[in-house]
Write an enzyme that holds these catalytic residues in place. Sequence first.
Site: not given
Lengths: 151, 90
Positions: A69-70
């Site tokens: 994820h970011a």
Amino acid sequence: MENTALPPLPDEAVLLSEDARDWREAVAAAGRALTASGATDAGYAVDMVRMIEEHGPYVVIAPGLALAHARPGPAVHRDGIAIVSLRDPVDFGHPYNDPVRVVLALAGGSSARHLQLVAEIANIFNDSDAVERLAAATSADEVRGILGASA
Amino acid sequence: MKILTLCGAGIGTSGILKVNAERVLQRLGITATVVAIDASMLESELEDAQVVLTGPEFVERIGRTFADVIVVENYFDTAELQRKLEDALG
């Protein structure tokens, strides 16, 4: 209920038995799936790779599973998840949980929402064999069934 | 008591550790505030924390502290988490 459940997992967000030569390709594939489902820009995949470059392979949070994820940002159009299972497992460089067979990519529209989604993911995976079942799944329907997600 | 869960962005793996730590603490009958943070928040949050839960990559980043640093291997194994929290808090 609406707010705690996972976002939909359309067919485009599921890639099974994907070929990846290394962790970057595996995360990039998960990014492509998120983008194909309409959840993110293509740039989100780059952000996910950068998170791992910056902070290390800590995203491999359980044996065989990477949670890519970011941060929420302009690349995120709406909440989204994607599942990529790998034909051949790849190493992320994690001391305990390599090799990775399943990448779960997550995009949240806000930090609060992102935290709600990971809490939901914990509910699904805690003390279960969900990673093994995802790695062995042969259809998007089967993946949705394991996660309790809609199409 | 304050417990930190630490990861790269403060919203991903630390969030999983937070919900699972809260679950285990409730099971153990221990009252604590669990805060998910990223590394940039360490300096301001670490001082009054008793425990830090994190992955192996972040131990060095935490540096010298009076808090118990617990390295979690499988984030979905609440038995592992319970055992390690009991060791640290017992």
